[in-house]
Design a protein around this motif. Sequence first.
Motif, PDB file in Angstrom:
ATOM      1  N   GLN A  12       0.851  -1.178   0.000  1.00 44.21           N
ATOM      2  CA  GLN A  12       0.000   0.000   0.000  1.00 44.21           C
ATOM      3  C   GLN A  12       0.888   1.231   0.000  1.00 44.21           C
ATOM      4  N   PHE A  13       0.509   2.253  -0.788  1.00 38.80           N
ATOM      5  CA  PHE A  13       1.230   3.519  -0.765  1.00 38.80           C
ATOM      6  C   PHE A  13       0.434   4.511   0.068  1.00 38.80           C
ATOM      7  N   ALA A  14       1.147   5.261   0.910  1.00 35.88           N
ATOM      8  CA  ALA A  14       0.481   6.252   1.760  1.00 35.88           C
ATOM      9  C   ALA A  14      -0.112   7.357   0.895  1.00 35.88           C
ATOM     10  N   PRO A  18      -5.113   6.231   0.776  1.00 40.31           N
ATOM     11  CA  PRO A  18      -3.987   5.362   0.411  1.00 40.31           C
ATOM     12  C   PRO A  18      -4.319   4.495  -0.811  1.00 40.31           C
ATOM     13  N   THR A  19      -3.271   4.077  -1.562  1.00 38.70           N
ATOM     14  CA  THR A  19      -3.476   3.236  -2.744  1.00 38.70           C
ATOM     15  C   THR A  19      -2.995   1.829  -2.445  1.00 38.70           C
ATOM     16  N   THR A  20      -3.860   0.835  -2.647  1.00 37.67           N
ATOM     17  CA  THR A  20      -3.413  -0.554  -2.552  1.00 37.67           C
ATOM     18  C   THR A  20      -2.902  -0.958  -3.931  1.00 37.67           C
ATOM     19  N   ALA A  21      -1.581  -0.968  -4.094  1.00 41.86           N
ATOM     20  CA  ALA A  21      -0.997  -1.252  -5.411  1.00 41.86           C
ATOM     21  C   ALA A  21      -0.950  -2.757  -5.670  1.00 41.86           C
ATOM     22  N   ILE A  22      -0.668  -3.555  -4.621  1.00 38.37           N
ATOM     23  CA  ILE A  22      -0.692  -5.015  -4.739  1.00 38.37           C
ATOM     24  C   ILE A  22      -1.558  -5.545  -3.599  1.00 38.37           C
ATOM     25  N   GLY A  39      -2.147  -5.770 -18.071  1.00 41.38           N
ATOM     26  CA  GLY A  39      -3.192  -5.004 -17.399  1.00 41.38           C
ATOM     27  C   GLY A  39      -3.082  -3.535 -17.713  1.00 41.38           C
ATOM     28  N   PRO A  40      -4.127  -2.774 -17.413  1.00 35.96           N
ATOM     29  CA  PRO A  40      -4.142  -1.353 -17.743  1.00 35.96           C
ATOM     30  C   PRO A  40      -3.239  -0.541 -16.823  1.00 35.96           C
ATOM     31  N   SER A  41      -3.057   0.716 -17.153  1.00 30.06           N
ATOM     32  CA  SER A  41      -2.235   1.619 -16.365  1.00 30.06           C
ATOM     33  C   SER A  41      -2.730   1.679 -14.917  1.00 30.06           C
ATOM     34  N   GLY A  42      -1.791   1.556 -13.986  1.00 28.57           N
ATOM     35  CA  GLY A  42      -2.134   1.719 -12.574  1.00 28.57           C
ATOM     36  C   GLY A  42      -2.594   0.446 -11.880  1.00 28.57           C
ATOM     37  N   CYS A  43      -2.569  -0.701 -12.570  1.00 27.54           N
ATOM     38  CA  CYS A  43      -3.104  -1.926 -11.947  1.00 27.54           C
ATOM     39  C   CYS A  43      -2.068  -2.618 -11.052  1.00 27.54           C
ATOM     40  N   GLY A  44      -0.832  -2.124 -11.022  1.00 25.56           N
ATOM     41  CA  GLY A  44       0.149  -2.665 -10.083  1.00 25.56           C
ATOM     42  C   GLY A  44       1.261  -3.499 -10.708  1.00 25.56           C
ATOM     43  N   LYS A  45       1.420  -3.421 -12.019  1.00 29.37           N
ATOM     44  CA  LYS A  45       2.422  -4.247 -12.696  1.00 29.37           C
ATOM     45  C   LYS A  45       3.846  -3.876 -12.275  1.00 29.37           C
ATOM     46  N   THR A  46       4.156  -2.574 -12.386  1.00 26.48           N
ATOM     47  CA  THR A  46       5.520  -2.134 -12.054  1.00 26.48           C
ATOM     48  C   THR A  46       5.812  -2.361 -10.577  1.00 26.48           C
ATOM     49  N   THR A  47       4.839  -2.086  -9.732  1.00 24.50           N
ATOM     50  CA  THR A  47       5.055  -2.280  -8.292  1.00 24.50           C
ATOM     51  C   THR A  47       5.370  -3.751  -8.001  1.00 24.50           C
ATOM     52  N   THR A  48       4.690  -4.673  -8.677  1.00 19.34           N
ATOM     53  CA  THR A  48       4.970  -6.102  -8.482  1.00 19.34           C
ATOM     54  C   THR A  48       6.418  -6.407  -8.868  1.00 19.34           C
ATOM     55  N   ASP A 167      10.034  -4.577 -17.791  1.00 20.43           N
ATOM     56  CA  ASP A 167       8.924  -3.627 -17.611  1.00 20.43           C
ATOM     57  C   ASP A 167       8.668  -2.870 -18.905  1.00 20.43           C
ATOM     58  N   GLU A 168       7.703  -3.332 -19.677  1.00 24.11           N
ATOM     59  CA  GLU A 168       7.322  -2.730 -20.957  1.00 24.11           C
ATOM     60  C   GLU A 168       8.541  -2.381 -21.806  1.00 24.11           C
ATOM     61  N   PRO A 169       9.437  -3.351 -22.042  1.00 21.87           N
ATOM     62  CA  PRO A 169      10.709  -3.010 -22.686  1.00 21.87           C
ATOM     63  C   PRO A 169      10.574  -2.640 -24.163  1.00 21.87           C
ATOM     64  N   THR A 200       3.404  -5.839 -19.605  1.00 18.97           N
ATOM     65  CA  THR A 200       2.960  -5.079 -20.772  1.00 18.97           C
ATOM     66  C   THR A 200       1.488  -4.730 -20.626  1.00 18.97           C
ATOM     67  N   HIS A 201       1.029  -3.716 -21.407  1.00 16.69           N
ATOM     68  CA  HIS A 201      -0.422  -3.547 -21.511  1.00 16.69           C
ATOM     69  C   HIS A 201      -0.894  -3.825 -22.938  1.00 16.69           C
ATOM     70  N   ASP A 202      -0.006  -4.487 -23.721  1.00 17.99           N
ATOM     71  CA  ASP A 202      -0.306  -4.781 -25.119  1.00 17.99           C
ATOM     72  C   ASP A 202      -0.677  -6.255 -25.237  1.00 17.99           C
TER      73      ASP A 202
HETATM   74  N1  LIG Z   1       5.729   5.683  -5.127  1.00 18.28           N
HETATM   75  C1  LIG Z   1       4.392   5.698  -5.167  1.00 18.28           C
HETATM   76  N2  LIG Z   1       3.669   6.459  -4.301  1.00 18.28           N
HETATM   77  C2  LIG Z   1       2.325   6.457  -4.312  1.00 18.28           C
HETATM   78  N3  LIG Z   1       1.583   5.714  -5.152  1.00 18.28           N
HETATM   79  C3  LIG Z   1       2.224   4.941  -6.023  1.00 18.28           C
HETATM   80  C4  LIG Z   1       3.653   4.891  -6.099  1.00 18.28           C
HETATM   81  N4  LIG Z   1       4.001   4.022  -7.082  1.00 18.28           N
HETATM   82  C5  LIG Z   1       2.857   3.570  -7.602  1.00 18.28           C
HETATM   83  N5  LIG Z   1       1.783   4.104  -6.981  1.00 18.28           N
HETATM   84  C6  LIG Z   1       0.364   3.800  -7.262  1.00 18.28           C
HETATM   85  O1  LIG Z   1       0.185   2.396  -7.208  1.00 18.28           O
HETATM   86  C7  LIG Z   1      -0.664   1.946  -8.245  1.00 18.28           C
HETATM   87  C8  LIG Z   1       0.063   0.931  -9.113  1.00 18.28           C
HETATM   88  O2  LIG Z   1       1.113   1.588  -9.802  1.00 18.28           O
HETATM   89  P1  LIG Z   1       2.068   0.818 -10.821  1.00 18.28           P
HETATM   90  O3  LIG Z   1       3.166   1.754 -11.212  1.00 18.28           O
HETATM   91  O4  LIG Z   1       2.474  -0.488 -10.232  1.00 18.28           O
HETATM   92  O5  LIG Z   1       1.088   0.581 -12.050  1.00 18.28           O
HETATM   93  P2  LIG Z   1       1.379  -0.067 -13.488  1.00 18.28           P
HETATM   94  O6  LIG Z   1       0.446  -1.216 -13.627  1.00 18.28           O
HETATM   95  O7  LIG Z   1       2.827  -0.325 -13.651  1.00 18.28           O
HETATM   96  O8  LIG Z   1       0.896   1.112 -14.464  1.00 18.28           O
HETATM   97  P3  LIG Z   1       1.524   1.617 -15.878  1.00 18.28           P
HETATM   98  O9  LIG Z   1       0.983   0.702 -16.930  1.00 18.28           O
HETATM   99  O10 LIG Z   1       0.934   3.008 -16.006  1.00 18.28           O
HETATM  100  O11 LIG Z   1       3.004   1.626 -15.772  1.00 18.28           O
HETATM  101  C9  LIG Z   1      -1.095   3.206  -8.994  1.00 18.28           C
HETATM  102  O12 LIG Z   1      -2.346   3.608  -8.504  1.00 18.28           O
HETATM  103  C10 LIG Z   1      -0.028   4.209  -8.651  1.00 18.28           C
HETATM  104  O13 LIG Z   1      -0.537   5.526  -8.698  1.00 18.28           O
END
Ligand SMILES: Nc1ncnc2c1ncn2[C@@H]1O[C@H](COP(=O)(O)OP(=O)(O)OP(=O)(O)O)[C@@H](O)[C@H]1O
Length: 379
Positions: A12-14, A18-22, A39-48, A167-169, A200-202
Amino acid sequence: MSHLLVTNLHKQFAGKPPTTAIDQLSFEIEEGEFVVLLGPSGCGKTTTLRCLAGLEKADAGTITLGGRTWFDSARRVALPPEKRNIGMVFQSYALWPHMTVRRNIGYPLRARRKKGQDAARWVEEAAALVGCQNLLDRYPAQLSGGQQQRVSLARSLVSRPDLILFDEPLSNLDAKLREDVRAQLHELHRRLRFTAVFVTHDQSEALALAERVAVMREGRFEQIGTPHEVFEHPATEYVADFIGLSVRLEATRTDGITRLAGVAADGRLPAPVRHGEFVLRARPDDLRIGPTAPALPTMTTVPVSIVDKVFGGRTIDVYVRLGEQRVHARIPVDDTYGWVRGLRAGDEVVLGFRPENVRAYASDGAAIVPDEALSPLGS
Ligand SMILES: Nc1ncnc2c1ncn2[C@@H]1O[C@H](COP(=O)(O)OP(=O)(O)OP(=O)(O)O)[C@@H](O)[C@H]1O
Ligand SMILES: [Mg+2]
């Protein structure tokens, strides 16, 4: 052994709110397997990926690779990135501008204090794998985008990592180059069998590269399966939409009559829907048009009118009005082309699809699984 096991990973990001990223994510990846997170933008791929790499610290859960614990929140274990033998490739190539290609590729080896003849040989081998052996003494600014991305691929492979994170290379490359590098990556994985998590989101990239695809939604996996499973049998309407079943038809069935977008249809249904409301999902390429229902034998049909048509080479995109809805059909340019070309806006035609090509979903988004037999509309 590089079998990856992730259990109950949570991040979770503060913030307000707060955002639950994973969200309590658990999955396993076999040694040598290529898994794509789609998955679409913001679904948590990069955070994973960042949690797997150790660049981000999850709040809870465990990550183990080949039986070695990388992360365990309960036991307060969190190996730093350099202690996890991983390779990483990003959307931006992230090459050091002041280093030659040779030094860029060798960077992970120097970071792991591996030097000497062996290191030099590994750099040359990695460069050869991606066809960059002639570029070793150039600087990144002297390379094309595709060459830079291949150098970053070589850098991710050089230390013979247990796991490679992508990550989306390919998304910064133009369409043609993207397909070339994608094909090279596929071939490279076939030869080297590294374990990979690729984001990827493709959808076409996911289907092409993955041995298993995980479709992500709000920090969870909505469905995980082979590309064939996910493509042919999307478990939910969310997955269907993401995997190309972009045509959405609201359907109702009352007194033995099925209406699509309010218009009575004729033919068979893909699922055992007896009564009530549901949604049909179709790919534009699976839709056809004809002058009358008998011109589309074996298809389920509904009357529509022509809105517009757009030539696309081997296909023609036809937009029709069904009730109040606009529907996109992609028709192959074949022997019906002469008839399609002659159509004008406002012409009354029939839209058809094979019932086995569409998928039905309940109002909560869950797939309605077909019976053995297709149910006739009129009974
Ligand atoms: N450092 C951070 N601080 C606060 N919120 C964050 C942070 N990093 C990511 N988030 C939030 O966590 C969620 C997941 O982000 P993430 O970057 O994992 O998405 P993604 O699936 O990689 O999206 P994209 O396709 O746009 O790259 C989003 O809602 C994002 O705004
Ligand atoms: Mg991202």
